[in-house]
Write a protein that holds these residues in place. Structure first.
Motif, PDB file in Angstrom:
ATOM      1  N   GLU A  39      -9.893   6.544  -0.569  1.00 38.94           N
ATOM      2  CA  GLU A  39      -8.531   7.035  -0.761  1.00 38.94           C
ATOM      3  C   GLU A  39      -8.342   8.462  -0.250  1.00 38.94           C
ATOM      4  O   GLU A  39      -7.210   8.931  -0.087  1.00 38.94           O
ATOM      5  N   HIS A  40      -9.459   9.163   0.032  1.00 34.33           N
ATOM      6  CA  HIS A  40      -9.398  10.556   0.495  1.00 34.33           C
ATOM      7  C   HIS A  40      -9.398  10.677   2.018  1.00 34.33           C
ATOM      8  O   HIS A  40      -9.203  11.775   2.542  1.00 34.33           O
ATOM      9  N   ILE A  41      -9.648   9.598   2.742  1.00 35.97           N
ATOM     10  CA  ILE A  41      -9.901   9.662   4.188  1.00 35.97           C
ATOM     11  C   ILE A  41      -8.586   9.607   4.980  1.00 35.97           C
ATOM     12  O   ILE A  41      -7.904   8.576   5.006  1.00 35.97           O
ATOM     13  N   PRO A  42      -8.197  10.700   5.650  1.00 38.48           N
ATOM     14  CA  PRO A  42      -6.914  10.687   6.389  1.00 38.48           C
ATOM     15  C   PRO A  42      -6.887   9.684   7.543  1.00 38.48           C
ATOM     16  O   PRO A  42      -5.949   8.912   7.685  1.00 38.48           O
ATOM     17  N   ASN A  43      -7.945   9.689   8.385  1.00 36.39           N
ATOM     18  CA  ASN A  43      -7.990   8.822   9.572  1.00 36.39           C
ATOM     19  C   ASN A  43      -8.622   7.478   9.215  1.00 36.39           C
ATOM     20  O   ASN A  43      -9.715   7.135   9.665  1.00 36.39           O
ATOM     21  N   LEU A  44      -7.900   6.688   8.432  1.00 35.06           N
ATOM     22  CA  LEU A  44      -8.469   5.493   7.801  1.00 35.06           C
ATOM     23  C   LEU A  44      -8.982   4.463   8.797  1.00 35.06           C
ATOM     24  O   LEU A  44     -10.104   3.962   8.663  1.00 35.06           O
ATOM     25  N   LYS A  45      -8.193   4.130   9.799  1.00 35.46           N
ATOM     26  CA  LYS A  45      -8.573   3.076  10.751  1.00 35.46           C
ATOM     27  C   LYS A  45      -9.829   3.458  11.532  1.00 35.46           C
ATOM     28  O   LYS A  45     -10.767   2.670  11.656  1.00 35.46           O
TER      29      LYS A  45
ATOM     30  N   ILE B   2     -23.678   0.316   2.443  1.00 38.29           N
ATOM     31  CA  ILE B   2     -22.937   1.581   2.497  1.00 38.29           C
ATOM     32  C   ILE B   2     -21.993   1.609   1.307  1.00 38.29           C
ATOM     33  O   ILE B   2     -21.302   0.617   1.036  1.00 38.29           O
ATOM     34  N   THR B   3     -21.983   2.721   0.590  1.00 31.60           N
ATOM     35  CA  THR B   3     -21.120   2.823  -0.590  1.00 31.60           C
ATOM     36  C   THR B   3     -20.148   3.985  -0.455  1.00 31.60           C
ATOM     37  O   THR B   3     -20.485   5.044   0.082  1.00 31.60           O
ATOM     38  N   LEU B   4     -18.939   3.762  -0.963  1.00 31.32           N
ATOM     39  CA  LEU B   4     -17.930   4.811  -1.086  1.00 31.32           C
ATOM     40  C   LEU B   4     -17.326   4.685  -2.487  1.00 31.32           C
ATOM     41  O   LEU B   4     -16.448   3.846  -2.726  1.00 31.32           O
TER      42      LEU B   4
ATOM     43  N   ARG C 236      -4.881  15.010  -2.495  1.00 31.49           N
ATOM     44  CA  ARG C 236      -6.267  14.633  -2.208  1.00 31.49           C
ATOM     45  C   ARG C 236      -6.392  13.133  -1.963  1.00 31.49           C
ATOM     46  O   ARG C 236      -7.159  12.694  -1.104  1.00 31.49           O
ATOM     47  N   HIS C 237      -5.645  12.332  -2.733  1.00 30.75           N
ATOM     48  CA  HIS C 237      -5.610  10.893  -2.468  1.00 30.75           C
ATOM     49  C   HIS C 237      -4.491  10.616  -1.456  1.00 30.75           C
ATOM     50  O   HIS C 237      -3.317  10.699  -1.771  1.00 30.75           O
ATOM     51  N   VAL C 238      -4.930  10.313  -0.255  1.00 26.20           N
ATOM     52  CA  VAL C 238      -3.993  10.044   0.842  1.00 26.20           C
ATOM     53  C   VAL C 238      -3.406   8.642   0.698  1.00 26.20           C
ATOM     54  O   VAL C 238      -2.208   8.425   0.893  1.00 26.20           O
ATOM     55  N   TRP C 239      -4.269   7.688   0.329  1.00 22.32           N
ATOM     56  CA  TRP C 239      -3.911   6.272   0.256  1.00 22.32           C
ATOM     57  C   TRP C 239      -4.008   5.773  -1.186  1.00 22.32           C
ATOM     58  O   TRP C 239      -4.843   6.236  -1.962  1.00 22.32           O
ATOM     59  N   HIS C 240      -3.189   4.777  -1.498  1.00 19.32           N
ATOM     60  CA  HIS C 240      -3.174   4.168  -2.828  1.00 19.32           C
ATOM     61  C   HIS C 240      -3.153   2.657  -2.605  1.00 19.32           C
ATOM     62  O   HIS C 240      -2.156   2.098  -2.145  1.00 19.32           O
ATOM     63  N   PHE C 241      -4.280   2.017  -2.938  1.00 23.04           N
ATOM     64  CA  PHE C 241      -4.532   0.643  -2.495  1.00 23.04           C
ATOM     65  C   PHE C 241      -4.179  -0.408  -3.548  1.00 23.04           C
ATOM     66  O   PHE C 241      -4.213  -0.151  -4.747  1.00 23.04           O
ATOM     67  N   SER C 242      -3.917  -1.608  -3.027  1.00 19.27           N
ATOM     68  CA  SER C 242      -3.844  -2.828  -3.834  1.00 19.27           C
ATOM     69  C   SER C 242      -4.887  -3.797  -3.275  1.00 19.27           C
ATOM     70  O   SER C 242      -5.500  -3.533  -2.229  1.00 19.27           O
ATOM     71  N   LYS C 243      -5.077  -4.918  -3.943  1.00 18.23           N
ATOM     72  CA  LYS C 243      -6.016  -5.924  -3.425  1.00 18.23           C
ATOM     73  C   LYS C 243      -5.548  -6.456  -2.070  1.00 18.23           C
ATOM     74  O   LYS C 243      -6.368  -6.686  -1.171  1.00 18.23           O
ATOM     75  N   THR C 244      -4.250  -6.604  -1.913  1.00 19.09           N
ATOM     76  CA  THR C 244      -3.694  -7.076  -0.634  1.00 19.09           C
ATOM     77  C   THR C 244      -4.060  -6.126   0.494  1.00 19.09           C
ATOM     78  O   THR C 244      -4.501  -6.548   1.570  1.00 19.09           O
ATOM     79  N   SER C 245      -3.874  -4.828   0.264  1.00 17.73           N
ATOM     80  CA  SER C 245      -4.121  -3.851   1.330  1.00 17.73           C
ATOM     81  C   SER C 245      -5.594  -3.793   1.718  1.00 17.73           C
ATOM     82  O   SER C 245      -5.928  -3.733   2.907  1.00 17.73           O
TER      83      SER C 245
ATOM     84  N   MET D 179       0.845  -1.186   0.000  1.00 20.75           N
ATOM     85  CA  MET D 179       0.000   0.000   0.000  1.00 20.75           C
ATOM     86  C   MET D 179       0.882   1.238   0.000  1.00 20.75           C
ATOM     87  O   MET D 179       1.987   1.229   0.554  1.00 20.75           O
ATOM     88  N   LEU D 180       0.385   2.304  -0.636  1.00 19.53           N
ATOM     89  CA  LEU D 180       1.124   3.555  -0.702  1.00 19.53           C
ATOM     90  C   LEU D 180       0.409   4.635   0.098  1.00 19.53           C
ATOM     91  O   LEU D 180      -0.809   4.603   0.254  1.00 19.53           O
ATOM     92  N   VAL D 181       1.195   5.604   0.590  1.00 13.81           N
ATOM     93  CA  VAL D 181       0.626   6.731   1.323  1.00 13.81           C
ATOM     94  C   VAL D 181       1.318   8.017   0.876  1.00 13.81           C
ATOM     95  O   VAL D 181       2.521   8.037   0.638  1.00 13.81           O
ATOM     96  N   THR D 182       0.531   9.074   0.719  1.00 12.90           N
ATOM     97  CA  THR D 182       1.055  10.379   0.325  1.00 12.90           C
ATOM     98  C   THR D 182       1.671  11.077   1.529  1.00 12.90           C
ATOM     99  O   THR D 182       1.092  11.099   2.620  1.00 12.90           O
ATOM    100  N   SER D 183       2.858  11.660   1.323  1.00 14.84           N
ATOM    101  CA  SER D 183       3.578  12.312   2.412  1.00 14.84           C
ATOM    102  C   SER D 183       4.330  13.541   1.891  1.00 14.84           C
ATOM    103  O   SER D 183       4.906  13.493   0.799  1.00 14.84           O
ATOM    104  N   PRO D 184       4.367  14.650   2.669  1.00 18.26           N
ATOM    105  CA  PRO D 184       3.609  14.873   3.908  1.00 18.26           C
ATOM    106  C   PRO D 184       2.174  15.257   3.569  1.00 18.26           C
ATOM    107  O   PRO D 184       1.909  15.772   2.485  1.00 18.26           O
ATOM    108  N   LEU D 185       1.281  15.038   4.492  1.00 18.97           N
ATOM    109  CA  LEU D 185      -0.124  15.358   4.264  1.00 18.97           C
ATOM    110  C   LEU D 185      -0.405  16.776   4.765  1.00 18.97           C
ATOM    111  O   LEU D 185      -0.117  17.096   5.911  1.00 18.97           O
ATOM    112  N   PRO D 186      -0.939  17.667   3.912  1.00 16.28           N
ATOM    113  CA  PRO D 186      -1.226  19.033   4.360  1.00 16.28           C
ATOM    114  C   PRO D 186      -2.271  19.048   5.472  1.00 16.28           C
ATOM    115  O   PRO D 186      -3.192  18.235   5.488  1.00 16.28           O
ATOM    116  N   SER D 187      -2.139  19.996   6.398  1.00 18.14           N
ATOM    117  CA  SER D 187      -3.106  20.104   7.500  1.00 18.14           C
ATOM    118  C   SER D 187      -4.420  20.710   7.017  1.00 18.14           C
ATOM    119  O   SER D 187      -5.467  20.507   7.618  1.00 18.14           O
ATOM    120  N   ASN D 188      -4.371  21.467   5.910  1.00 10.44           N
ATOM    121  CA  ASN D 188      -5.567  22.146   5.376  1.00 10.44           C
ATOM    122  C   ASN D 188      -5.978  21.518   4.045  1.00 10.44           C
ATOM    123  O   ASN D 188      -6.017  22.177   3.007  1.00 10.44           O
TER     124      ASN D 188
END
Length: 286
Positions: free
Chosen positions: A159-165, A152-154, A207-216, A37-46
């Motif tokens: 991929e836009h949600i910062p607080n994923l867990k 529930i649908t997304l 805007r895309h915080v996370w970048h997913f694979s099937k594994t992730s 899985m990939l993550v964008t860094s650093p993430l802007p506060s705004n």
């Protein structure tokens, strides 16, 4: 060490990408091997300010040019496909929550299909457009905590949600037992992602915080005791994303090459199932 801290400790550089939509700022896309899985860094506060662009088409009903007109035409086709998908599910009743509902077209389609609809959309402008379609949206998840949903649908939202867990745990609480979560996300393992690399439009940093694979996706939802029961392709996405990627890479939309790369991506995905975007059906089984 918590799982979250361990995740961030085990990040390694993968790509450097630019925000071509709003800021032209540069961001590192980091890789976690365990989750693939990939993550964008650093993430802007705004982060909100990075959505303020006329090019952010999901918050408008724009059809000013050939690109927007094509987008709206494809959207009309896919809305009916999405309705057919949720109608195929064996649910107790027909209550649906759409998170990141945009201008309300999906929920309008569901409402016309006799579903009881609820929606979350942070964008004030998008909510105003939805209201004109008689779809009333609220701006955050807390406002529906007193409800339970069959589905529930997304659609290109996770991929836009910062607080994923925290967010995935809250979604699970809103699902009925045996309810189904449907998420659609870009797939960075696809051919078009590997072809365009840092110019791949679906990285869409920050805007895309996370970048997913099937594994992730499997690991994330297994950790909260939810099971991926089916994975489906979104075949149109390879063309749409390739067209934007051409613009980012070469400064203009090369329709012929974008169509070729999109078609090639779908052809290769017939064998390895790594389509440009994937739909996951995830059941609340436990």
């Amino acid at each position: 060490m918590s799982k979250e801290k361990e995740f961030y400790k085990n990040l390694h550089p993968y790509l450097n990408c630019i925000d071509y939509t709003v800021s032209n700022e540069s961001y590192e896309v980091m890789h976690n091997k365990e989750y693939d899985m990939l993550v964008t860094s650093p993430l802007p506060s705004n982060l909100d300010k990075y959505y303020k662009s006329e090019d952010y088409i999901s918050h408008t009903d724009g059809s000013k040019n050939i690109f927007e007109k094509t987008y709206q035409l494809v959207k009309s086709y896919t809305l009916n496909k999405k309705l057919k998908l949720i109608n195929s599910l064996k649910t107790d009743s027909k209550t649906i929550l759409d998170i990141g509902a945009g201008t309300g077209d999906f929920l309008k389609t569901c409402k016309e299909g006799n579903w009881s609809v609820f929606g979350i959309e942070p964008s004030v402008d998008a909510r105003k457009i939805a209201k004109q379609k008689k779809i009333n949206l609220v701006d955050n998840l807390e406002l529906v905590y007193d409800k339970k949903f069959d589905v529930i649908t997304l659609w290109h939202v996770l991929e836009h949600i910062p607080n994923l867990k925290e967010y995935t745990n809250n979604i699970k609480k809103l699902l009925k037992p045996n309810g189904v979560l449907i998420i659609a996300v870009p797939n960075y393992k696809s051919f078009d992602a590997n072809y365009y690399k840092e110019f791949w439009a679906a990285y869409d940093v920050p805007r895309h915080v996370w970048h997913f694979s099937k594994t992730s996706i499997n690991k994330i939802f297994n950790e909260i005791k939810m099971d991926v029961i089916k994975i489906l392709p979104m075949k149109f996405d390879s063309y749409y994303v390739s067209l934007l990627s051409e613009k980012y890479k070469k400064g203009k939309m090369n329709y012929i090459n974008a169509f070729y790369i999109g078609m090639k991506s779908n052809f290769k995905a017939k064998r390895n199932l790594e389509y440009s975007s994937l739909i996951y059906l995830i059941k609340n089984t436990k």
